[in-house]
Design a protein around this motif. Structure first.
Motif, mmCIF file in Angstrom:
data_model
loop_
_atom_site.group_PDB
_atom_site.id
_atom_site.type_symbol
_atom_site.label_atom_id
_atom_site.label_comp_id
_atom_site.label_asym_id
_atom_site.label_seq_id
_atom_site.Cartn_x
_atom_site.Cartn_y
_atom_site.Cartn_z
ATOM 1 N N VAL A 65 0.857 -1.192 0.000
ATOM 2 C CA VAL A 65 0.000 0.000 0.000
ATOM 3 C C VAL A 65 0.892 1.240 0.000
ATOM 4 O O VAL A 65 1.792 1.374 0.826
ATOM 5 C CB VAL A 65 -0.931 0.018 1.231
ATOM 6 N N THR A 70 6.777 9.416 0.631
ATOM 7 C CA THR A 70 7.732 10.356 1.244
ATOM 8 C C THR A 70 8.513 9.743 2.404
ATOM 9 O O THR A 70 9.312 10.422 3.026
ATOM 10 C CB THR A 70 7.026 11.642 1.743
ATOM 11 N N GLY A 147 4.986 12.523 13.261
ATOM 12 C CA GLY A 147 4.929 13.543 14.306
ATOM 13 C C GLY A 147 6.068 14.519 14.220
ATOM 14 O O GLY A 147 7.059 14.282 13.522
ATOM 15 N N LYS A 218 11.226 24.405 10.888
ATOM 16 C CA LYS A 218 11.656 23.292 10.023
ATOM 17 C C LYS A 218 12.509 23.794 8.871
ATOM 18 O O LYS A 218 13.544 23.206 8.545
ATOM 19 C CB LYS A 218 10.441 22.567 9.441
HETATM 20 C C1 LIG Z 1 11.163 16.594 3.625
HETATM 21 C C2 LIG Z 1 10.505 15.573 4.524
HETATM 22 C C3 LIG Z 1 10.199 15.905 5.834
HETATM 23 C C4 LIG Z 1 9.614 14.957 6.686
HETATM 24 N N1 LIG Z 1 9.326 15.310 7.979
HETATM 25 C C5 LIG Z 1 8.752 14.415 8.800
HETATM 26 C C6 LIG Z 1 8.457 14.759 10.162
HETATM 27 O O1 LIG Z 1 8.695 15.872 10.617
HETATM 28 N N2 LIG Z 1 7.858 13.808 10.946
HETATM 29 C C7 LIG Z 1 7.558 12.563 10.471
HETATM 30 O O2 LIG Z 1 7.019 11.743 11.229
HETATM 31 N N3 LIG Z 1 7.833 12.216 9.187
HETATM 32 C C8 LIG Z 1 8.426 13.098 8.356
HETATM 33 N N4 LIG Z 1 8.712 12.735 7.056
HETATM 34 C C9 LIG Z 1 8.457 11.358 6.608
HETATM 35 C C10 LIG Z 1 7.091 11.158 5.902
HETATM 36 O O3 LIG Z 1 6.675 12.356 5.289
HETATM 37 C C11 LIG Z 1 6.005 10.691 6.858
HETATM 38 O O4 LIG Z 1 6.330 9.446 7.433
HETATM 39 C C12 LIG Z 1 4.647 10.573 6.116
HETATM 40 O O5 LIG Z 1 3.632 10.486 7.087
HETATM 41 C C13 LIG Z 1 4.566 9.374 5.179
HETATM 42 O O6 LIG Z 1 3.373 9.482 4.425
HETATM 43 P P1 LIG Z 1 3.253 8.936 2.930
HETATM 44 O O7 LIG Z 1 1.847 9.120 2.508
HETATM 45 O O8 LIG Z 1 4.283 9.564 2.054
HETATM 46 O O9 LIG Z 1 3.561 7.394 3.149
HETATM 47 P P2 LIG Z 1 4.478 6.419 2.256
HETATM 48 O O10 LIG Z 1 5.894 6.901 2.327
HETATM 49 O O11 LIG Z 1 3.901 6.232 0.915
HETATM 50 O O12 LIG Z 1 4.349 5.058 3.081
HETATM 51 C C14 LIG Z 1 4.900 4.933 4.373
HETATM 52 C C15 LIG Z 1 4.358 3.648 5.021
HETATM 53 O O13 LIG Z 1 2.964 3.812 5.255
HETATM 54 C C16 LIG Z 1 2.230 2.753 4.624
HETATM 55 N N5 LIG Z 1 0.973 3.330 4.134
HETATM 56 C C17 LIG Z 1 0.819 4.454 3.390
HETATM 57 N N6 LIG Z 1 -0.481 4.684 3.154
HETATM 58 C C18 LIG Z 1 -1.171 3.674 3.728
HETATM 59 C C19 LIG Z 1 -2.551 3.334 3.822
HETATM 60 N N7 LIG Z 1 -3.524 4.077 3.253
HETATM 61 N N8 LIG Z 1 -2.881 2.205 4.483
HETATM 62 C C20 LIG Z 1 -1.933 1.416 5.072
HETATM 63 N N9 LIG Z 1 -0.611 1.693 5.014
HETATM 64 C C21 LIG Z 1 -0.240 2.809 4.358
HETATM 65 C C22 LIG Z 1 3.125 2.254 3.489
HETATM 66 O O14 LIG Z 1 2.818 0.906 3.148
HETATM 67 C C23 LIG Z 1 4.500 2.405 4.126
HETATM 68 O O15 LIG Z 1 4.783 1.285 4.950
HETATM 69 C C24 LIG Z 1 9.313 13.668 6.207
HETATM 70 C C25 LIG Z 1 9.614 13.336 4.858
HETATM 71 C C26 LIG Z 1 10.206 14.275 4.030
HETATM 72 C C27 LIG Z 1 10.501 13.907 2.603
#
Ligand SMILES: Cc1cc2nc3c(=O)[nH]c(=O)nc-3n(C[C@H](O)[C@H](O)[C@H](O)COP(=O)(O)OP(=O)(O)OC[C@H]3O[C@@H](n4cnc5c(N)ncnc54)[C@H](O)[C@@H]3O)c2cc1C
Length: 308
Positions: A65, A70, A147, A218
Motif C-alpha cells: 500500500v 515520502t 509527528g 523546520k
Molecule cells: C522533507 C521531509 C520531511 C519529513 N518530515 C517528517 C516529520 O517531521 N515527521 C515525520 O514523522 N515524518 C516526516 N517525514 C516522513 C514522511 O513524510 C512521513 O512518514 C509521512 O507520514 C509518510 O506518508 P506517505 O503518505 O508519504 O507514506 P508512504 O511513504 O507512501 O508510506 C509509508 C508507510 O505507510 C504505509 N501506508 C501508506 N499509506 C497507507 C494506507 N492508506 N494504508 C496502510 N498503510 C499505508 C506504506 O505501506 C509504508 O509502509 C518527512 C519526509 C520528508 C521527505
C-alpha cells in the motif's frame, strides 16, 4: 505474471482507475529513486480497490500500500506484486461529532496531510499545527504515526476505517493500533481507507500563526527543498539521531549520488542519479561510525521496500 493473474478484473470492467505495468517507483517517491513495481494501480472507488485486493489475495500476489512515497526507500530491483496507490481517496470534512470544545474531522487516506492542516486552520480547529511541513498523505501519516515538535498522529486519532485482504471493511479504534514511535500495527490490515481525528477549538489566525512558526523552524533546520525521505534513522531514547550522526563527523559523507545533508545530518539527499544500493551502503557506513563513536546502534525510520 501478476498482470496475467489480475487480467480478469482489469478486462471485465471490475476496476475503475489507472493501471501501470513495470512502473518506475523513482517517479513516485520523494527520494526520486527505486526500481519498477510489477503493477501499480490507482483505484478510483471502493469497489475497484476491493476487487484488486480480493484478486491479489486469492492469487497470493504480494500487495504494497502506497501513500505519497515520502517515507520510502525502494530497492533498485523494484517491487514484486501489486502496489496500490490511494491517491484518489481524497476528501476532508466534519463528522458532526462535537462536545462543544472539540470537533471530529473525517478524511480519506489519500488526502494530503497539508490539506487537512489547511482545512483545520480555516475552520478554527487546533491540535495538529506542529505537523506543518510533514509531506505525504493521511494514510501514511497514520500508519507511520508521523509527528514533530512533540505531537504525533496518535494524539489526535479517534479511529480508522480499514480494508482487509478479502476486501472487507471495518473500523478500528485508536487503542487497537498499537502505536509507538513512528510505528503502528494494523491487525485487520492492510489498507487504511480513512481516519477520524479529534481537534480542539481556537481562532484561525492564532492557529495560522503557530503553523507558520513551526514551518519556519523546520525550514531553518531541515533541507526541505531537496529530494529526501525525511529522517533516515529513529531518534534513540533521550537523544537525536541527527546530533549523533553529526558528532560522529558524518555530515557531507557520500556514497555514489547519496549524501548526508550538511543542513540536517539525519537527512540523506539524492544528489542526482542515486541508487538504493548506495543509500543502504551509506546508511551502514553512518551507522557504523555512530556505533564506534557513541556505542549507540541506530535503527532505520524510513521504510525499505522491494526485492533484495
Ligand atoms: C522533507 C521531509 C520531511 C519529513 N518530515 C517528517 C516529520 O517531521 N515527521 C515525520 O514523522 N515524518 C516526516 N517525514 C516522513 C514522511 O513524510 C512521513 O512518514 C509521512 O507520514 C509518510 O506518508 P506517505 O503518505 O508519504 O507514506 P508512504 O511513504 O507512501 O508510506 C509509508 C508507510 O505507510 C504505509 N501506508 C501508506 N499509506 C497507507 C494506507 N492508506 N494504508 C496502510 N498503510 C499505508 C506504506 O505501506 C509504508 O509502509 C518527512 C519526509 C520528508 C521527505
Amino acid at each position: 505474471m501478476v498482470d496475467y493473474k489480475l487480467k480478469e478484473i482489469f478486462d471485465k470492467g471490475l476496476f475503475r482507475g489507472v493501471i501501470k505495468f513495470d512502473e518506475p517507483m523513482a517517479a513516485h517517491t520523494s527520494l526520486r529513486l527505486g526500481g519498477p513495481a510489477e503493477v501499480m494501480v490507482f483505484p478510483e472507488d471502493l469497489a475497484s480497490l476491493q476487487n484488486v485486493l480480493h484478486a491479489a489475495t486469492g492469487e497470493k500476489i504480494p500487495v504494497f500500500v502506497f501513500g505519497a512515497g515520502t517515507n520510502l526507500l525502494v530497492t533498485d530491483t523494484g517491487i514484486e506484486g501489486v502496489v496500490i496507490s490511494l491517491r484518489d481517496f481524497r476528501d476532508v470534512g466534519f463528522t458532526g461529532e462535537t462536545d462543544g470544545s472539540s470537533v471530529v474531522i473525517h478524511a480519506g487516506a489519500g488526502t494530503p496531510l497539508a490539506g487537512i492542516l489547511h482545512f483545520a486552520q480555516k475552520n478554527g480547529c487546533s491540535g495538529i499545527e506542529a505537523l506543518a511541513g510533514i509531506p505525504g498523505y493521511l494514510g501514511g501519516a497514520v500508519y507511520m504515526n508521523a509527528g514533530s515538535f512533540g505531537v504525533e498522529m496518535k494524539d489526535v486519532l479517534v479511529s480508522v476505517t480499514v480494508m482487509n485482504g478479502s476486501g472487507e471493511v471495518s473500523m478500528l479504534g485508536r487503542d487497537k493500533m498499537d502505536f509507538s514511535y513512528r510505528q503502528s500495527n494494523l491487525p485487520e490490515g492492510p489498507v487504511i481507507l480513512s481516519a477520524d481525528i479529534a481537534l480542539g477549538r481556537d481562532k484561525p489566525e492564532e492557529i495560522a500563526g503557530r503553523m507558520k512558526e513551526f514551518l519556519q523552524r523546520k525550514k531553518n533546520t531541515q533541507p526541505l527543498g531537496e529530494p529526501s525521505a525525511g529522517c533516515v534513522f529513529k531518534n534513540p531514547e533521550g537523544d537525536a539521531a541527527g546530533r549523533l550522526i553529526e558528532a560522529a563527523g558524518c555530515k557531507g559523507m557520500r556514497t555514489g549520488d547519496v549524501e548526508v545533508s550538511s543542513v540536517h545530518a539525519n537527512y540523506f539527499i539524492n544528489k542526482g542519479r542515486a541508487k538504493c544500493a548506495d543509500f543502504i551502503g551509506l546508511m551502514e557506513a553512518v551507522k557504523e561510525r555512530v556505533r564506534e563513536q557513541s556505542g549507540i546502534i541506530l535503527e532505520p525510520e524510513i521504510t525499505i521496500v522491494g526485492k533484495k
